[in-house]
Write a protein that holds these residues in place. Structure first.
Motif, short mmCIF file in Angstrom:
data_model
loop_
_atom_site.label_atom_id
_atom_site.label_comp_id
_atom_site.label_asym_id
_atom_site.label_seq_id
_atom_site.Cartn_x
_atom_site.Cartn_y
_atom_site.Cartn_z
N TRP A 124 3.53 1.61 -17.58
CA TRP A 124 4.59 2.33 -16.85
C TRP A 124 5.78 2.62 -17.77
CZ3 TRP A 124 4.03 -1.57 -12.22
CH2 TRP A 124 2.89 -1.22 -11.49
N THR A 161 7.83 5.81 -16.20
CA THR A 161 8.06 5.71 -14.75
C THR A 161 8.84 4.42 -14.44
OG1 THR A 161 5.84 4.79 -14.61
CG2 THR A 161 6.10 7.08 -13.97
N ASP A 210 14.68 5.36 -1.67
CA ASP A 210 14.81 6.46 -0.70
C ASP A 210 16.07 6.27 0.13
OD1 ASP A 210 12.11 7.90 -1.00
OD2 ASP A 210 11.57 5.78 -0.88
N LYS A 257 0.85 -1.21 0.00
CA LYS A 257 0.00 0.00 0.00
C LYS A 257 0.88 1.25 0.00
CE LYS A 257 -2.45 -1.47 3.73
NZ LYS A 257 -2.32 -2.90 3.86
N GLY A 258 0.33 2.32 -0.55
CA GLY A 258 1.03 3.60 -0.54
C GLY A 258 1.37 4.01 0.89
N GLY A 259 2.57 4.55 1.08
CA GLY A 259 2.99 5.01 2.40
C GLY A 259 3.69 3.94 3.22
N LYS A 269 8.07 2.12 -5.74
CA LYS A 269 7.97 3.59 -5.76
C LYS A 269 6.72 4.03 -6.54
CE LYS A 269 9.95 6.32 -4.18
NZ LYS A 269 9.69 6.82 -2.79
N LEU A 328 4.05 2.44 -6.78
CA LEU A 328 2.88 2.13 -5.96
C LEU A 328 2.82 2.98 -4.69
CD1 LEU A 328 3.02 -1.76 -6.42
CD2 LEU A 328 1.34 -0.21 -7.43
N GLY A 329 3.78 3.87 -4.52
CA GLY A 329 3.69 4.85 -3.43
C GLY A 329 4.41 4.47 -2.15
N ALA A 330 5.25 3.43 -2.18
CA ALA A 330 5.96 3.02 -0.96
C ALA A 330 7.22 3.84 -0.75
CB ALA A 330 6.31 1.54 -1.06
N ARG A 331 7.75 3.78 0.48
CA ARG A 331 9.10 4.30 0.76
C ARG A 331 10.01 3.08 0.70
NH1 ARG A 331 8.75 6.19 6.31
NH2 ARG A 331 10.68 7.33 6.02
#
Ligand code: NAP
Length: 362
Positions: free
Chosen positions: A317, A322, A223, A175-177, A198, A200-203
């Motif tokens: 993508w 991306t 990151d 999940k994102g975040g 990335k 998909l919004g992950a760190r």
């Protein structure tokens, strides 16, 4: 056969169909294609490059003129006999391909001659390998190559990209975040996992074995990229994610649960997907009291529709730029044995000599 929309389509189709017929006629006369194949398992030198009969498409198959293939660790395991598999000799090596449809079987619906296509998961379950000028592929396994995407890029992302997508979306349900750690972010699978996580919004935290590869991981979007040879990886992970890792993706063939579980967050998920001989200890206590879960998978078990769902995102993508292919080098197909030698040295003997995929062109 395909539905043709207008006369322009029709003339293009006829021209290509004629080309297909010519290829067919050549084949019926016993025509030969170049292919890389083995007659027994063993070291890279067992790979021969020479003539084999042109294949003919069955009812649901397309005959594809191959423009690019790549090497994956599984090719090395099969060719060497490290993974015993029922192979019919001469066995054409290779899992992935990009190319152009030149002829279609009578029941093919989704493709027509001239279509640019890519596929993975060949050379298994009786399907033909891909290291050849011509390959027959059941249309269920074929995906369209978007107009702006290069054949060598899509082929370099085929097996590893589908693997990364299946693991992140179907298994880990990232999940994102959330914080994802992928051990080995410069490899074929790892570099796809870093980029897709990335998207998909992950760190994303990852590791690599040289400063150059650490920098490459940062360029892919990580990151935090850690040099596993010179830095304290666990301390860096704890510092970046004091509440723990939500998804730990292990690309190594020796997963270490004693190490990973204390670094997982509550409800953390761990992905294992390599190391058939691995028999690590699972510390059950620390694992269940944090509601953790363990997900193993092999991409070759995915159905054609599961693979296609991944392929559609990969295509999109790539078009959006991306997602990027990581290609270490491009070799002629005739150098398939050399390509296997390099891949084996890098993945099995961990020389780290590769920083991306080996692509070959017929
Ligand atoms: N289950 C499936 O469906 C599936 C699908 C694809 C692949 N696989 C398997 O997954 C594995 C990885 O495949 P791949 O194509 O990504 O291989 P690869 O391109 O050879 O990558 C191997 C990675 O391992 C890293 N590495 C080596 N030693 C390390 C260490 N001590 N700590 C951290 N990282 C280390 C390397 O990093 P450096 O180069 O920076 O040292 C490199 O990034 C293979 O065993 C393959 O067979 C399974």
């Amino acid at each position: 056969m395909v539905a043709l929309n207008d006369s322009k389509d029709l003339s293009a189709h006829v021209a290509l169909a004629v080309a297909g017929t010519q290829i067919g006629a050549r084949r019926w006369n016993g025509s030969k294609m170049k292919a890389a194949y083995i007659k027994k398992t063993g070291p890279p030198e067992v790979i021969q490059f020479g003539d084999l009969p042109d294949p003919r498409p069955k009812r649901t198959e397309c005959l594809v003129r191959v423009t690019a293939v790549d090497v994956n660790p599984i090719d090395v395991y099969l060719r060497s006999g490290l993974i015993p598999a029922p192979l019919t000799f001469p066995f054409i090596i290779g899992r992935d391909l990009a190319g152009t449809v030149v002829e279609t079987g009578a029941a093919v619906k989704r493709f027509k001659p001239g279509d640019r296509v890519w596929a993975s998961n060949q050379g298994t379950d009786g399907r033909m390998g891909t290291f050849a000028e011509l390959v027959t592929v059941d249309e269920r396994w074929l995906n369209t190559i978007p107009q702006t995407v290069k054949d060598e890029d899509i082929v370099a992302l085929s097996l590893v990209g589908i693997t990364a997508h299946l693991g992140l979306v179907r298994k880990a349900k990232l999940k994102g975040g959330e914080v994802l750690f992928v051990n080995g972010g410069s490899g074929g699978v790892g570099s796809s996992v870093v980029q897709m996580a990335k998207i998909l919004g992950a760190r994303v935290i990852t590791t690599a074995g040289t400063e150059e590869k650490v920098n490459l991981c940062r360029q892919l979007g990580a990151d935090l990229a850690i040099n596993y040879k010179t830095q304290d990886v666990d301390a860096a992970i704890k510092d970046f994610a004091p509440k723990g890792i939500h998804v730990w993706w292990e690309t190594l063939r020796e997963p270490n649960f004693e190490r990973a579980i204390p670094l997982l967050a509550t409800r953390g998920r761990m992905i294992v997907m390599a190391g058939r001989e691995a028999r690590p200890t699972l510390p059950v206590g620390p694992f269940y009291v944090k509601d953790c879960s363990l997900h193993g998978f092999a991409m070759f078990n995915a159905t054609p529709s599961e693979q296609r769902a991944a392929a559609e995102d990969i295509n999109q993508w790539l078009v959006e730029k991306t997602l990027h292919a990581r290609i270490d080098r491009i070799l002629p197909l005739a150098e398939a044995a050399e390509a296997h030698r390099i891949q084996e040295e890098s993945t099995v003997r961990k020389s780290g000599s590769l920083a991306g995929k080996i692509v070959l062109k017929p």
